[in-house]
Design an enzyme around this catalytic site. Structure first.
Site, short mmCIF file in Angstrom:
data_model
loop_
_atom_site.label_atom_id
_atom_site.label_comp_id
_atom_site.label_asym_id
_atom_site.label_seq_id
_atom_site.Cartn_x
_atom_site.Cartn_y
_atom_site.Cartn_z
N HIS A 172 0.83 -1.21 0.00
CA HIS A 172 0.00 0.00 0.00
C HIS A 172 0.86 1.26 0.00
O HIS A 172 2.06 1.21 0.28
CB HIS A 172 -0.92 0.01 1.23
CG HIS A 172 -2.10 -0.90 1.10
ND1 HIS A 172 -2.03 -2.25 1.34
CD2 HIS A 172 -3.38 -0.65 0.73
CE1 HIS A 172 -3.22 -2.80 1.13
NE2 HIS A 172 -4.06 -1.85 0.75
N LYS A 183 -0.82 5.04 4.75
CA LYS A 183 -1.81 4.15 5.39
C LYS A 183 -1.50 4.00 6.88
O LYS A 183 -0.36 3.76 7.28
CB LYS A 183 -1.79 2.79 4.69
CG LYS A 183 -2.87 1.85 5.19
CD LYS A 183 -3.06 0.68 4.23
CE LYS A 183 -4.06 -0.32 4.77
NZ LYS A 183 -5.35 0.30 5.12
#
Ligand SMILES: NC(=O)c1ccc[n+]([C@@H]2O[C@H](COP(=O)([O-])OP(=O)(O)OC[C@H]3O[C@@H](n4cnc5c(N)ncnc54)[C@H](O)[C@@H]3O)[C@@H](O)[C@H]2O)c1
Ligand SMILES: O=C(O)C1=N[C@H](C(=O)O)CCC1
Length: 249
Positions: A134, A138
């Site tokens: 990701h 995040k």
């Protein structure tokens, strides 16, 4: 003709929330009541049929307490749910019959299929590990998607009577083998330039299978979010996890 669905958005200035605002404004069967980006503004969504929440794992339960108390259906993309939070939510919904909450670890239709395929493959392989990749902004690790995939694989392995995956590691720098979720190793990468990606790697003797999913942009989540908005009020259960029942999976 069906009436237009009145939608509020929590986290409206965020990466996902701003995309949801655009999608709700663009769809012909939804109307934006208000975008809200902090708890002090919540009252702006009174009158909405559904609120979509893409905020933060630390605040989402407080938002849900408020929504359920006000009888507003919720479509939730925010990650970080555990059994304790879900149990509290079930209790709140029992006290407010008629209100529905849909929590989807991933609104990407291809991501839902990836999880479904992984659960189907799991009984046939002695090894199974997950790599999620990701963007570095995040907050949570591993991702909600990886956590849910590990649960599904763990359930499928248990159902097939599989033993723990083979692993001779006796010496390890902490973290080198990832986190263990339901007996499945999960490795979280945070990489500039990436959005949301996952590989599920299975292995047995002489054969491996890798299932990979990639979200190239945040628009990719919007068909799933709008599907949730359209279907949440009619869901049979007060709390639904994942888009699977809506997709007939
Ligand atoms: N389920 C999915 O398909 C999916 C997809 C992408 C992201 N996510 C999850 O969604 C969440 C948000 O991700 P993001 O990248 O948009 O984060 P972000 O930080 O860009 O946006 C979050 C926004 O929420 C706002 N906010 C904070 N507290 C609030 C409150 N109490 N009420 C209203 N707004 C509040 C923040 O100011 C911010 O603008 C994360 O948990 C992420 O993992 C889920
Ligand atoms: O960008 C994020 O953050 C994402 N969060 C969800 C998760 O934790 O699985 C879904 C994918 C994107």
């Amino acid at each position: 003709m069906k009436p237009v669905i009145k939608v509020g958005v929590f986290g409206a200035l965020g990466r996902m929330g701003s995309e949801v605002v655009r999608a709700v404004e663009a769809a012909s069967d939804t109307e934006l009541v208000a975008g809200v980006d902090g708890p002090e503004e919540r009252g702006k969504v009174l009158g909405a049929d559904v609120v979509v929440d893409f905020t933060h794992p630390d605040v989402v339960m407080d938002n849900l307490r408020w929504l359920v108390a006000n009888g507003i259906h919720a479509v939730v993309g925010t990650s970080g749910f555990d059994e304790a939070k879900l149990a509290e939510l079930r209790g709140l919904l029992a006290e407010n019959p008629g209100t529905r909450v849909l929590i989807a670890p991933n609104f990407g239709i291809a991501a839902v299929l990836m999880m479904n395929f992984a659960a189907k493959a799991a009984p046939y392989f002695e090894s199974a590990e997950i790599i999620e990749l990701h963007h570095p902004n995040k907050a949570d690790a591993p991702s909600g998607t990886a956590h849910r995939t590990a649960e599904l694989i763990g359930e499928a392995r248990a159902g097939a009577g599989l033993a723990a995956p083979p692993d001779a590691t006796t010496s390890e720098i902490p973290g080198a083998r990832g986190a263990e979720v339901e007996g499945v190793r999960v490795h979280a990468l945070r990489i500039t330039g990436m959005i949301a990606h996952q590989e599920v790697v299975f292995g047995t003797h002489g054969e491996t299978l890798t299932i990979r999913h990639d979200s190239m942009n945040r628009e990719s989540f919007m068909p799933g979010v709008l599907l949730g908005v359209r279907e949440v009020a009619g869901l049979p259960e007060p709390l639904t996890i994942g888009l699977e029942p809506i997709l007939g999976l």
